[in-house]
Motif scaffolding. Structure first.
Motif, PDB file in Angstrom:
ATOM      1  N   LEU A 205     -18.655  53.581 -96.071  1.00 50.53           N
ATOM      2  CA  LEU A 205     -19.115  53.895 -94.718  1.00 50.53           C
ATOM      3  C   LEU A 205     -18.208  54.938 -94.064  1.00 50.53           C
ATOM      4  N   ALA A 206     -16.906  54.746 -94.181  1.00 46.43           N
ATOM      5  CA  ALA A 206     -15.959  55.695 -93.586  1.00 46.43           C
ATOM      6  C   ALA A 206     -16.087  57.070 -94.227  1.00 46.43           C
ATOM      7  N   ARG A 207     -16.203  57.097 -95.535  1.00 43.65           N
ATOM      8  CA  ARG A 207     -16.313  58.373 -96.251  1.00 43.65           C
ATOM      9  C   ARG A 207     -17.585  59.112 -95.852  1.00 43.65           C
ATOM     10  N   LEU A 208     -18.691  58.364 -95.692  1.00 43.43           N
ATOM     11  CA  LEU A 208     -19.951  58.990 -95.268  1.00 43.43           C
ATOM     12  C   LEU A 208     -19.756  59.686 -93.926  1.00 43.43           C
ATOM     13  N   ARG A 209     -19.095  59.012 -92.987  1.00 43.39           N
ATOM     14  CA  ARG A 209     -18.901  59.576 -91.651  1.00 43.39           C
ATOM     15  C   ARG A 209     -17.910  60.736 -91.667  1.00 43.39           C
ATOM     16  N   ILE A 210     -16.896  60.634 -92.490  1.00 41.75           N
ATOM     17  CA  ILE A 210     -15.907  61.709 -92.593  1.00 41.75           C
ATOM     18  C   ILE A 210     -16.550  62.974 -93.153  1.00 41.75           C
ATOM     19  N   LEU A 211     -17.294  62.829 -94.261  1.00 42.71           N
ATOM     20  CA  LEU A 211     -17.918  63.995 -94.872  1.00 42.71           C
ATOM     21  C   LEU A 211     -18.950  64.625 -93.946  1.00 42.71           C
ATOM     22  N   ASP A 212     -19.636  63.787 -93.196  1.00 49.79           N
ATOM     23  CA  ASP A 212     -20.587  64.322 -92.219  1.00 49.79           C
ATOM     24  C   ASP A 212     -19.847  65.107 -91.147  1.00 49.79           C
ATOM     25  N   GLY A 213     -18.738  64.568 -90.669  1.00 51.59           N
ATOM     26  CA  GLY A 213     -17.942  65.254 -89.661  1.00 51.59           C
ATOM     27  C   GLY A 213     -17.372  66.564 -90.164  1.00 51.59           C
ATOM     28  N   VAL A 214     -16.878  66.548 -91.399  1.00 47.55           N
ATOM     29  CA  VAL A 214     -16.334  67.775 -91.989  1.00 47.55           C
ATOM     30  C   VAL A 214     -17.422  68.827 -92.126  1.00 47.55           C
ATOM     31  N   GLY A 215     -18.621  68.382 -92.511  1.00 44.06           N
ATOM     32  CA  GLY A 215     -19.744  69.314 -92.637  1.00 44.06           C
ATOM     33  C   GLY A 215     -20.137  69.919 -91.300  1.00 44.06           C
ATOM     34  N   LEU A 216     -20.125  69.107 -90.268  1.00 41.29           N
ATOM     35  CA  LEU A 216     -20.443  69.620 -88.922  1.00 41.29           C
ATOM     36  C   LEU A 216     -19.396  70.631 -88.462  1.00 41.29           C
ATOM     37  N   ALA A 217     -18.137  70.319 -88.766  1.00 45.06           N
ATOM     38  CA  ALA A 217     -17.062  71.252 -88.390  1.00 45.06           C
ATOM     39  C   ALA A 217     -17.215  72.575 -89.113  1.00 45.06           C
ATOM     40  N   GLY A 218     -17.579  72.500 -90.398  1.00 43.70           N
ATOM     41  CA  GLY A 218     -17.771  73.716 -91.176  1.00 43.70           C
ATOM     42  C   GLY A 218     -18.930  74.550 -90.667  1.00 43.70           C
ATOM     43  N   GLY A 219     -19.887  73.888 -90.021  1.00 44.41           N
ATOM     44  CA  GLY A 219     -21.042  74.605 -89.480  1.00 44.41           C
ATOM     45  C   GLY A 219     -20.821  75.068 -88.045  1.00 44.41           C
ATOM     46  N   GLY A 220     -19.602  74.930 -87.556  1.00 45.33           N
ATOM     47  CA  GLY A 220     -19.291  75.396 -86.217  1.00 45.33           C
ATOM     48  C   GLY A 220     -19.688  74.447 -85.103  1.00 45.33           C
ATOM     49  N   LEU A 249     -11.142  52.784 -99.541  1.00 45.93           N
ATOM     50  CA  LEU A 249     -10.595  53.101 -98.218  1.00 45.93           C
ATOM     51  C   LEU A 249      -9.502  54.158 -98.325  1.00 45.93           C
ATOM     52  N   LEU A 250      -8.686  54.086 -99.359  1.00 48.44           N
ATOM     53  CA  LEU A 250      -7.653  55.096 -99.562  1.00 48.44           C
ATOM     54  C   LEU A 250      -8.274  56.468 -99.805  1.00 48.44           C
ATOM     55  N   LEU A 251      -9.348  56.505-100.600  1.00 49.34           N
ATOM     56  CA  LEU A 251     -10.031  57.771-100.860  1.00 49.34           C
ATOM     57  C   LEU A 251     -10.658  58.330 -99.586  1.00 49.34           C
ATOM     58  N   ALA A 252     -11.168  57.450 -98.734  1.00 51.27           N
ATOM     59  CA  ALA A 252     -11.728  57.909 -97.459  1.00 51.27           C
ATOM     60  C   ALA A 252     -10.628  58.496 -96.580  1.00 51.27           C
ATOM     61  N   ARG A 253      -9.500  57.815 -96.534  1.00 50.20           N
ATOM     62  CA  ARG A 253      -8.365  58.324 -95.746  1.00 50.20           C
ATOM     63  C   ARG A 253      -7.887  59.666 -96.293  1.00 50.20           C
ATOM     64  N   LEU A 254      -7.951  59.828 -97.610  1.00 51.53           N
ATOM     65  CA  LEU A 254      -7.548  61.095 -98.225  1.00 51.53           C
ATOM     66  C   LEU A 254      -8.477  62.219 -97.795  1.00 51.53           C
ATOM     67  N   GLU A 255      -9.785  61.955 -97.752  1.00 52.53           N
ATOM     68  CA  GLU A 255     -10.747  62.973 -97.297  1.00 52.53           C
ATOM     69  C   GLU A 255     -10.429  63.402 -95.866  1.00 52.53           C
ATOM     70  N   ILE A 271      -0.970  63.902 -97.247  1.00 55.80           N
ATOM     71  CA  ILE A 271      -1.787  63.889 -98.465  1.00 55.80           C
ATOM     72  C   ILE A 271      -0.972  63.348 -99.629  1.00 55.80           C
ATOM     73  N   ASP A 272       0.277  63.810 -99.743  1.00 53.66           N
ATOM     74  CA  ASP A 272       1.140  63.357-100.831  1.00 53.66           C
ATOM     75  C   ASP A 272       1.324  61.846-100.807  1.00 53.66           C
ATOM     76  N   ALA A 273       1.493  61.294 -99.613  1.00 52.84           N
ATOM     77  CA  ALA A 273       1.693  59.853 -99.477  1.00 52.84           C
ATOM     78  C   ALA A 273       0.447  59.087 -99.909  1.00 52.84           C
ATOM     79  N   LEU A 274      -0.718  59.611 -99.552  1.00 58.04           N
ATOM     80  CA  LEU A 274      -1.959  58.948 -99.923  1.00 58.04           C
ATOM     81  C   LEU A 274      -2.221  59.040-101.424  1.00 58.04           C
ATOM     82  N   VAL A 275      -1.918  60.187-101.993  1.00 57.83           N
ATOM     83  CA  VAL A 275      -2.089  60.351-103.444  1.00 57.83           C
ATOM     84  C   VAL A 275      -1.200  59.365-104.190  1.00 57.83           C
ATOM     85  N   GLU A 276       0.006  59.190-103.693  1.00 54.55           N
ATOM     86  CA  GLU A 276       0.929  58.235-104.317  1.00 54.55           C
ATOM     87  C   GLU A 276       0.387  56.805-104.191  1.00 54.55           C
ATOM     88  N   ALA A 277      -0.158  56.479-103.027  1.00 54.24           N
ATOM     89  CA  ALA A 277      -0.723  55.146-102.807  1.00 54.24           C
ATOM     90  C   ALA A 277      -1.930  54.909-103.714  1.00 54.24           C
TER      91      ALA A 277
END
Length: 295
Positions: A205-220, A249-255, A271-277
């Motif tokens: 659920l978090a990843r879906l919302r994050i990717l949607d937000g990132v897409g909106l940001a990319g579209g201005g 959840l960790l992957l969502a936080r990484l996005e 990012i480094d901290a999340l990759v390590e986790a």
């Protein structure tokens, strides 16, 4: 007359004899059928002792054919197949299809069993992660729906099946229509209310919302993007409050961290901290998730 009496007596004797014979045949069949399975098992065990897994696979399969309700024989057939080393890519593909058939059959022996269904979905998920194509993810979603249909209303196993279905659908967000995305998001929200500590439900659920937000940001569309990402952060906070944690959840936080770093709102060390986790979590997850992390 004497002849009539004889005929009646003969018919009576013949009838009793026929019933007795039928009973004997029935008992014989009841005895011979399991004996036949046991004989194949003994042959399979002898093949195992010799390291001949091909023969073991064949004999265990025959034992299951004799007793198609015996899950132990089917499992032994599966285990023998897994020991066989394919010599060509064609042979490997054929054995994979045979294994998939066995895993599917395991879900249909006896009454519905949650663990057998979970094993089957994990098997399909591993292939979906390896191939990462729409067909494989759709197959996982379809089998998850069949799993849900196998259990009665109110059975918690249905929620597990729903979790797999939503996860599979979320792997191809770009292929979903806007109404399908809205439905998926609603299904995930409802799922987090029932499976409150589910890493997969919250993370998806978090990843879906994050990717949607990132897409909106990319579209201005900055204002909409900010609102969507704020909603994603609230989702992550709600997951933490529900004691949900894990790889998804960790992957969502990484996005989210990658987006923040890209727009200069966060330090790359996040990012480094999340990759390590995530690396540490990889040692504690099942094989399918490990494969996904490796990709």
């Amino acid at each position: 007359s004497m002849a009539a009496k004889f005929d009646r007596k003969f018919i009576l004797i013949l009838g009793v004899s026929a019933v007795a014979a039928a009973a004997v045949v029935g008992v014989a069949l009841a005895i011979l059928q399991p004996w036949g399975a046991a004989r194949h098992v003994r042959r399979a065990e002898a093949a195992v002792a010799e390291g001949n897994w091909r023969q073991a696979f064949a004999f265990y399969g025959r034992a299951f054919g004799k007793e198609p309700g015996n899950i132990a024989y089917l499992d032994l057939t599966r285990d023998a197949l897994l020991k066989m080393v394919p010599e060509t890519a064609t042979e490997a593909s054929e054995r994979y299809q045979t294994l998939r058939t066995i895993m599917d059959r395991r879900t249909r022996v006896g009454s519905p069993d949650p663990e057998r269904w979970r094993d089957y979905l994990e098997f399909i998920e591993t292939q979906a992660i390896a191939l990462d194509d729409s067909g494989s993810w759709n197959a996982l979603a379809e089998q998850a729906e069949l799993m849900a249909d196998s259990f009665g209303s109110g059975d918690p196993t249905r929620d597990l099946a729903e979790e797999y279905r939503c996860f599979a659908r979320a792997q191809r967000l770009d292929a979903l229509r806007s109404d399908e995305l809205e439905t998926l998001e609603g299904d995930l929200e409802a799922l987090t209310e029932r499976r409150t500590d589910s890493d997969r439900a919250w993370g998806t659920l978090a990843r879906l919302r994050i990717l949607d937000g990132v897409g909106l940001a990319g579209g201005g569309r900055r204002l909409e993007a900010a609102e969507r990402l704020a909603e994603a952060e609230e989702t992550l906070e709600a997951a933490a409050a529900a004691n949900a944690e894990g790889v998804e959840l960790l992957l969502a936080r990484l996005e989210l961290a990658k987006h923040r770093v890209a727009i200069g709102e966060a330090d790359p060390i996040e990012i480094d901290a999340l990759v390590e986790a995530i690396g540490e979590a990889a040692a504690r997850v099942d094989s399918s998730q490990s494969l996904r992390l490796a990709r």
